[in-house]
Design a protein around this motif. Structure first.
Motif, PDB file in Angstrom:
ATOM      1  N   ARG A 148       0.880  -1.269   0.174  1.00 57.44           N
ATOM      2  CA  ARG A 148      -0.132  -0.048  -0.145  1.00 57.44           C
ATOM      3  C   ARG A 148       0.833   1.237   0.054  1.00 57.44           C
ATOM      4  NH1 ARG A 148      -3.115   3.165   0.032  1.00 57.44           N
ATOM      5  NH2 ARG A 148      -4.346   4.451   1.420  1.00 57.44           N
ATOM      6  N   VAL A 149       1.843   1.250   0.856  1.00 57.99           N
ATOM      7  CA  VAL A 149       2.853   2.376   0.913  1.00 57.99           C
ATOM      8  C   VAL A 149       3.504   2.357  -0.449  1.00 57.99           C
ATOM      9  CG1 VAL A 149       4.709   3.167   2.105  1.00 57.99           C
ATOM     10  CG2 VAL A 149       3.175   2.204   3.329  1.00 57.99           C
ATOM     11  N   LEU A 150       4.141   1.362  -0.984  1.00 60.94           N
ATOM     12  CA  LEU A 150       4.973   1.405  -2.187  1.00 60.94           C
ATOM     13  C   LEU A 150       4.261   2.086  -3.225  1.00 60.94           C
ATOM     14  CD1 LEU A 150       6.972  -1.795  -2.160  1.00 60.94           C
ATOM     15  CD2 LEU A 150       7.662   0.283  -1.212  1.00 60.94           C
ATOM     16  N   THR A 151       2.823   1.574  -3.307  1.00 62.06           N
ATOM     17  CA  THR A 151       1.879   2.029  -4.617  1.00 62.06           C
ATOM     18  C   THR A 151       1.617   3.654  -4.346  1.00 62.06           C
ATOM     19  OG1 THR A 151       0.132   1.324  -3.471  1.00 62.06           O
ATOM     20  CG2 THR A 151       1.108  -0.073  -5.238  1.00 62.06           C
ATOM     21  N   SER A 152       1.661   4.024  -3.198  1.00 62.49           N
ATOM     22  CA  SER A 152       1.293   5.585  -2.996  1.00 62.49           C
ATOM     23  C   SER A 152       2.232   6.546  -3.355  1.00 62.49           C
ATOM     24  CB  SER A 152       0.527   5.914  -1.773  1.00 62.49           C
ATOM     25  OG  SER A 152       0.962   5.053  -0.688  1.00 62.49           O
ATOM     26  N   PHE A 153       3.611   5.924  -3.554  1.00 59.88           N
ATOM     27  CA  PHE A 153       4.729   6.906  -3.773  1.00 59.88           C
ATOM     28  C   PHE A 153       4.613   7.529  -5.225  1.00 59.88           C
ATOM     29  CE2 PHE A 153       8.325   7.666  -0.973  1.00 59.88           C
ATOM     30  CZ  PHE A 153       7.651   7.106   0.293  1.00 59.88           C
ATOM     31  N   ARG A 154       5.082   8.539  -5.588  1.00 57.73           N
ATOM     32  CA  ARG A 154       5.075   9.122  -6.823  1.00 57.73           C
ATOM     33  C   ARG A 154       6.581   8.528  -7.425  1.00 57.73           C
ATOM     34  NH1 ARG A 154       2.555  13.760  -4.982  1.00 57.73           N
ATOM     35  NH2 ARG A 154       4.515  14.875  -4.514  1.00 57.73           N
ATOM     36  N   SER A 155       6.462   8.375  -8.636  1.00 60.96           N
ATOM     37  CA  SER A 155       7.918   7.758  -9.272  1.00 60.96           C
ATOM     38  C   SER A 155       9.084   8.758  -9.020  1.00 60.96           C
ATOM     39  CB  SER A 155       7.701   7.593 -10.706  1.00 60.96           C
ATOM     40  OG  SER A 155       6.440   7.048 -11.037  1.00 60.96           O
ATOM     41  N   SER A 156       8.810  10.002  -8.861  1.00 58.01           N
ATOM     42  CA  SER A 156      10.061  10.776  -8.690  1.00 58.01           C
ATOM     43  C   SER A 156      10.454  10.572  -7.435  1.00 58.01           C
ATOM     44  CB  SER A 156       9.392  11.976  -9.248  1.00 58.01           C
ATOM     45  OG  SER A 156       8.464  12.729  -8.635  1.00 58.01           O
ATOM     46  N   GLU A 157       9.515  10.212  -6.419  1.00 62.96           N
ATOM     47  CA  GLU A 157      10.258  10.388  -5.059  1.00 62.96           C
ATOM     48  C   GLU A 157      10.793   9.027  -4.602  1.00 62.96           C
ATOM     49  OE1 GLU A 157       6.714  11.157  -3.001  1.00 62.96           O
ATOM     50  OE2 GLU A 157       6.602  13.098  -3.438  1.00 62.96           O
ATOM     51  N   ILE A 158      10.763   7.842  -5.292  1.00 64.34           N
ATOM     52  CA  ILE A 158      11.199   6.523  -5.100  1.00 64.34           C
ATOM     53  C   ILE A 158      12.523   6.731  -4.749  1.00 64.34           C
ATOM     54  CG2 ILE A 158      11.347   4.210  -5.662  1.00 64.34           C
ATOM     55  CD1 ILE A 158       8.980   4.323  -7.623  1.00 64.34           C
ATOM     56  N   GLU A 159      13.553   7.126  -5.598  1.00 66.05           N
ATOM     57  CA  GLU A 159      14.868   7.330  -5.343  1.00 66.05           C
ATOM     58  C   GLU A 159      15.192   7.795  -4.093  1.00 66.05           C
ATOM     59  OE1 GLU A 159      16.822   8.598  -8.622  1.00 66.05           O
ATOM     60  OE2 GLU A 159      18.916   8.319  -7.868  1.00 66.05           O
ATOM     61  N   THR A 160      14.478   8.988  -3.438  1.00 65.43           N
ATOM     62  CA  THR A 160      14.958   9.716  -2.185  1.00 65.43           C
ATOM     63  C   THR A 160      14.575   8.926  -1.262  1.00 65.43           C
ATOM     64  OG1 THR A 160      13.187  11.004  -2.744  1.00 65.43           O
ATOM     65  CG2 THR A 160      15.190  12.011  -2.408  1.00 65.43           C
ATOM     66  N   ALA A 161      13.353   7.917  -1.477  1.00 69.69           N
ATOM     67  CA  ALA A 161      13.146   7.028  -0.347  1.00 69.69           C
ATOM     68  C   ALA A 161      14.076   6.040  -0.123  1.00 69.69           C
ATOM     69  CB  ALA A 161      11.711   6.500  -0.692  1.00 69.69           C
ATOM     70  N   VAL A 162      14.351   5.543  -1.305  1.00 70.06           N
ATOM     71  CA  VAL A 162      15.369   4.375  -1.066  1.00 70.06           C
ATOM     72  C   VAL A 162      16.717   4.772  -0.500  1.00 70.06           C
ATOM     73  CG1 VAL A 162      16.732   2.604  -2.494  1.00 70.06           C
ATOM     74  CG2 VAL A 162      14.564   3.067  -3.129  1.00 70.06           C
ATOM     75  N   ARG A 163      17.028   6.007  -0.821  1.00 63.15           N
ATOM     76  CA  ARG A 163      18.488   6.442  -0.406  1.00 63.15           C
ATOM     77  C   ARG A 163      18.354   6.710   1.098  1.00 63.15           C
ATOM     78  NH1 ARG A 163      21.868   6.866  -4.194  1.00 63.15           N
ATOM     79  NH2 ARG A 163      21.183   7.526  -6.272  1.00 63.15           N
ATOM     80  N   SER A 164      17.213   6.827   1.721  1.00 67.92           N
ATOM     81  CA  SER A 164      17.241   7.387   3.017  1.00 67.92           C
ATOM     82  C   SER A 164      17.410   5.853   3.655  1.00 67.92           C
ATOM     83  CB  SER A 164      15.814   7.703   3.215  1.00 67.92           C
ATOM     84  OG  SER A 164      14.673   6.925   3.409  1.00 67.92           O
ATOM     85  N   LEU A 165      17.369   4.938   3.182  1.00 69.78           N
ATOM     86  CA  LEU A 165      17.488   3.426   3.831  1.00 69.78           C
ATOM     87  C   LEU A 165      18.848   3.165   4.281  1.00 69.78           C
ATOM     88  CD1 LEU A 165      14.713   1.426   2.235  1.00 69.78           C
ATOM     89  CD2 LEU A 165      14.571   2.496   4.412  1.00 69.78           C
ATOM     90  N   ASP A 166      19.162   2.279   5.118  1.00 69.68           N
ATOM     91  CA  ASP A 166      20.405   1.886   5.281  1.00 69.68           C
ATOM     92  C   ASP A 166      20.503   0.487   5.001  1.00 69.68           C
ATOM     93  OD1 ASP A 166      20.143   0.354   8.696  1.00 69.68           O
ATOM     94  OD2 ASP A 166      18.807   0.156   6.977  1.00 69.68           O
ATOM     95  N   ARG A 167      21.795  -0.212   4.884  1.00 70.21           N
ATOM     96  CA  ARG A 167      22.072  -1.627   4.163  1.00 70.21           C
ATOM     97  C   ARG A 167      20.975  -2.443   4.408  1.00 70.21           C
ATOM     98  NH1 ARG A 167      28.050  -1.748   3.227  1.00 70.21           N
ATOM     99  NH2 ARG A 167      27.921  -2.584   1.064  1.00 70.21           N
ATOM    100  N   ASN A 168      20.471  -2.831   5.545  1.00 70.63           N
ATOM    101  CA  ASN A 168      19.368  -3.733   6.274  1.00 70.63           C
ATOM    102  C   ASN A 168      18.111  -3.141   5.600  1.00 70.63           C
ATOM    103  OD1 ASN A 168      21.366  -5.328   7.488  1.00 70.63           O
ATOM    104  ND2 ASN A 168      20.875  -4.266   9.387  1.00 70.63           N
TER     105      ASN A 168
END
Lengths: 150, 390
Positions: free
Chosen positions: A80-100
């Motif tokens: 649900r959360v993944l589908t409610s993201f806009r395409s352009s924001e996906i990259e920033t979201a992924v970058r905010s995560l650590d390796r795990n």
């Protein structure tokens, strides 16, 4: 057609259960995580706070339980959360995560691939591309080799 | 860096003799070939053909000049050189599954053999009856033993196995050696005693290596990760996930630097400076640059027509090895300061790599230019220009 007149009940026996040398996974006594809080995630999405909803959804992954219901619920929330993201924001979201976090995201993405719905595959593929850019082949290998699935 | 291709077959394993003028390899078959180095390359001088199954491990003891081989036919042979021919002696390993790996101990009075029978066979020579005997280590091993390494004290043995654990055992055999002193891994070391069991390394443990002092243990597992256990620091384990395909072999090249290679066809360097401090340093393979500096217009359109792409011929990987690297081995230098190490892979090639600690990639950049016509490799670096003929 010849019918086998002898009993074929033996065909239903699971022979591997009786093997003395059967490899048994060690049972870890780790705390059972119950998956993210659906209500909290919903309220954050309604407020429009995608990033926090994203991070909350990736908390408490149900890796230690064998309960399918808990896992399904967690999967639904994350999807649900993944589908409610806009395409352009996906990259920033992924970058905010650590390796795990990236490894965990990959696990959820592949879980999502297993049961494709109308639009989910397209979104998941976009997430996959971005997560792959950060995690590399190693993150995919870890999805495949993980004994504790999400 | 030099590459030699031993043919089309993958190389399962390799071992060097003491002065590195000879190499024993097995091309994925039941035969071991021994090659002698010459100016033009390598010449085959011996063939060891006693095994009936695929050879899975070779180790060459440098001082006593004996070779031990193990194969999937559940046997191991110790070969000694007599009058320019290698004579085999069968070892009674008593396993009922294939052997997977074999290693001489540092003092060469015994060797350890890992097998699919979920046990490690430690073999030593008994003079009275003039044969090789074995003792088994079975404790808690639940699956195939995939990799072994000896501690410098000749007693401790590390084993990585397919049950996702890595363990350190004592392989002390009182008939042939003195009792060892205490180490950071433990003080009491009867045969078969388990001094470390790290559960759940994440995947099958393909490669394992003790540091030169024996205080640290590094392993690589199938979930693309590398782990280090530090004995003086309370046996604390540090794990690092890797962004590449799983690594198959790992080697300590100094007390802190680790080289690992695997399915990505390229060796990587890692650095361990203490618990929690395991980091990737760099890729050790310099990508080659194509000899075609500019494509002609004709080439450009031809590519477009044939392959619908304007990119150049991408049939080869840009690493030296064209397929997974299966084994790494020290070639030159003491264990604490390795200068050269070798790698063999599924592409049938053996590459000897130079290793220097602290050389940054842009200081001595090396360009490898392949000339397809003459099959020469032209290498130029900021220091020297040399031509290696293949």
């Amino acid at each position: 057609m010849a019918k086998n007149t002898l009993s074929s009940r033996f065909r239903k026996v699971d022979i591997d259960e009786f093997d003395e040398n059967k490899f048994v996974d060690e049972q870890e006594e780790a705390a059972e995580l119950q998956g993210p809080d659906g209500a909290e995630v919903e309220s954050l999405l309604r407020q429009g706070d995608m990033m926090t909803a994203f991070h909350v959804a990736l908390r408490n992954p149900p890796v230690n339980t064998k309960n399918a219901v808990v896992k399904e619920r967690a999967q639904a929330i994350v999807l649900r959360v993944l589908t409610s993201f806009r395409s352009s924001e996906i990259e920033t979201a992924v970058r905010s995560l650590d390796r795990n976090g990236v490894d965990l995201l990959m696990k959820y993405i592949y879980r999502g691939f297993e049961k494709p719905t109308e639009n989910s595959s397209v979104i998941l593929l976009q997430w996959h591309e971005k997560a792959f850019a950060v995690g590399g082949l190693g993150s995919i290998v870890r999805v495949l080799t993980a004994r504790k699935t999400v | 860096m030099s590459l030699y291709n031993f043919g089309l077959e993958p190389l399962s394993c390799h071992a060097w003799n003491k002065d590195r003028t000879q190499i024993a390899i097995s091309p994925n078959s039941n035969v071991v070939h021994i090659y002698q180095k010459s100016e033009k390359g390598w010449n085959k001088i011996h063939e060891l053909t006693e095994h009936s199954g695929r050879i899975t491990g070779i180790d060459w003891a440098p001082v006593s000049n004996r070779i031990v081989t193990c194969a999937s036919d559940r046997n191991a042979y110790v070969w000694t050189l007599k009058e320019d021919a290698w004579k085999p002696t069968l070892v009674l390993v008593r396993i009922n599954r294939a052997a997977t790996c074999v290693k001489w101990s540092p003092q060469e009075n015994k060797f350890a053999l890992g097998s699919g029978a979920k046990l490690i066979s430690v073999c030593y020579f008994e003079k009275e009856n003039d044969w090789w005997l074995s003792k088994h280590i079975k404790k808690t091993i639940c699956s195939t033993v995939l990799s072994l390494d000896w501690h410098p004290n000749n007693v401790l043995l590390a084993a990585g196995s397919a049950d996702l654990h890595c363990r350190v055992f004592s392989a002390y055999i009182k008939d042939i050696e003195e009792r060892p002193g205490p180490t950071p891994w433990g003080a009491k070391m009867p045969f078969g005693e388990m001094l470390l069991e790290h559960k759940d390394c994440g995947g099958w443990v393909h490669g394992i290596s003790f540091s030169p002092s024996g205080d640290r243990l590094a392993w690589v597992s199938h979930n693309s990760s590398i782990g280090v256990a530090d004995a003086p620091a309370g046996k604390e384990v540090t794990q690092l996930t890797v962004e590449h395909l799983p690594l198959l072999s790992v080697l300590f090249v100094s007390e802190t630097e680790i080289v690992a290679a695997g399915h990505d066809c390229c060796p990587y360097q890692y650095s361990y400076k203490g618990p929690g401090n395991l980091q990737f340093v760099k890729k050790l393979d310099v990508p080659k640059q194509s000899s075609r500096s500019g494509t002609s217009a004709m080439q450009h359109f031809r590519n477009l027509d044939k392959k619908a792409t304007t990119e150049e011929d991408q049939n080869e990987l840009d690493t030296l090895h064209q397929n997974s690297i299966t084994q790494l081995c020290i070639v030159e230098g003491p264990k604490s300061k390795v200068n050269k190490f070798s790698s063999v892979g599924l592409d049938g090639a053996m590459v000897v790599w130079d290793f220097k600690v602290g050389v940054k990639n842009n200081e001595n950049t090396i360009f490898l230019v392949f000339s397809r016509h003459k099959k020469e490799i032209l290498t130029a670096s900021t220091a020297t220009v040399s031509v290696i003929k293949q």
